[in-house]
Design an enzyme around this catalytic site. Structure first.
Site, PDB file in Angstrom:
ATOM      1  CB  CYS A 163      -0.982  -0.056   1.049  1.00  0.00           C
ATOM      2  SG  CYS A 163      -0.367   0.074   2.844  1.00  0.00           S
ATOM      3  CG  HIS A 181      -4.845  -0.267   3.643  1.00  0.00           C
ATOM      4  ND1 HIS A 181      -3.990  -0.712   2.728  1.00  0.00           N
ATOM      5  CD2 HIS A 181      -5.609   0.879   3.047  1.00  0.00           C
ATOM      6  CE1 HIS A 181      -4.750  -0.319   1.761  1.00  0.00           C
ATOM      7  NE2 HIS A 181      -5.243   0.116   1.636  1.00  0.00           N
ATOM      8  CG  HIS A 196      -6.411   0.727  -1.853  1.00  0.00           C
ATOM      9  ND1 HIS A 196      -7.049  -0.146  -0.356  1.00  0.00           N
ATOM     10  CD2 HIS A 196      -7.456   0.268  -2.780  1.00  0.00           C
ATOM     11  CE1 HIS A 196      -7.872  -1.111  -0.759  1.00  0.00           C
ATOM     12  NE2 HIS A 196      -8.591  -0.955  -2.310  1.00  0.00           N
TER      13      HIS A 196
END
Length: 262
Positions: A167, A220, A232
């Protein structure tokens, strides 16, 4: 790599260094070296991002090409070739790989590698930067165009390359292509840049998500692309994807946003 092989990496690897990327060796233990990747900011070490690698992965290079133009790979993956005919591939190199330019010959760029001699890359897959020139300041549209190139790319824990991205490796690498250096990890990216309210989000802004309904540790990061959506790289077994920022668990875990373009 197979999915089980990729899953095995989870929690075991720290980050990824690209071909020819400079590292600083901190110490050696047997057949391993502790190094820091200089271009990846982390509070873990003031010199760069630290980790251990097999000694065989590190090669010394004393060549100085500081006065040369450079190439930066702009395609997700590019080939290096033995000659300008591009008939014999040497190896694949990743997005954001930087190499010194020796010459530009037709549709090819002759580059100098750190330890493998002169090679060639297709001009269309790189951007050539003359010594002292700067990459233009990107617009929101530029950032999004780069990010969307990776839609569908399989997730890779610790990945910072066109072969796979995690990420924060995704957001770090997209900004790196435009000469904007942001921290390597999501938890640190969430403390830099400029804070942005959710109601004022602009395309390219980074969205952060944390445990305990957004009040715990950041785990994240995604990138806002407009129209209530983000892009993402979520987790193993998945790929870079576009989805609503109100999809769960992201709606419940939203913990803030940051801009690196203002």
């Amino acid at each position: 790599m197979t999915i089980p092989q990729k899953q095995w990496l989870v929690g075991k690897t720290e980050t990824q260094a690209l071909y020819g990327q400079e590292v600083v060796v901190l110490k050696t233990s047997g057949s391993w070296m502790q190094v820091v990747v200089k271009d990846q900011y982390s509070p873990k070490n003031k010199a760069g991002y630290p980790g251990w690698v097999p000694s065989s992965h590190i090669k010394a290079s004393f060549a100085d090409y500081g006065q040369c133009a450079t190439t930066m790979v702009k395609a997700p993956i590019a080939n290096l070739y033995h000659s300008e005919t591009t008939a014999r591939p040497f190896m694949e190199i990743s997005f954001n790989t930087i190499l010194p330019v020796l010459d530009v010959q037709g549709n090819c760029v002759k580059v100098q590698t750190a330890t493998d001699g002169a090679k060639y890359v297709r001009k269309q897959e790189v951007r050539v930067l003359e010594k002292g020139s700067k990459i233009p300041v990107p617009t929101n549209r530029d950032i999004l165009a780069t990010a969307k190139m990776f839609n569908g790319l399989p997730y890779l824990w610790a990945g910072t390359s066109g072969f796979g991205l995690d990420c924060s490796g995704f957001t770090y690498s997209v900004y790196k292509q435009h000469s904007i250096d942001i921290p390597r990890d999501a938890s640190v990216q969430a403390t830099h840049g400029i804070a942005v309210k959710k109601s004022n989000l602009q395309p390219g802004d980074l969205l952060f998500f944390a445990y305990n309904n957004g009040k715990g540790n950041v785990h994240h990061v995604g990138m806002f692309i407009g129209n209530g959506k983000m892009i993402h790289s979520p987790k193993p077994k998945k790929t870079v994807e576009i989805l609503s920022i109100d999809a769960e668990p992201y709606r419940s875990e939203f913990s803030g946003a940051r801009s690196y373009l203002k």
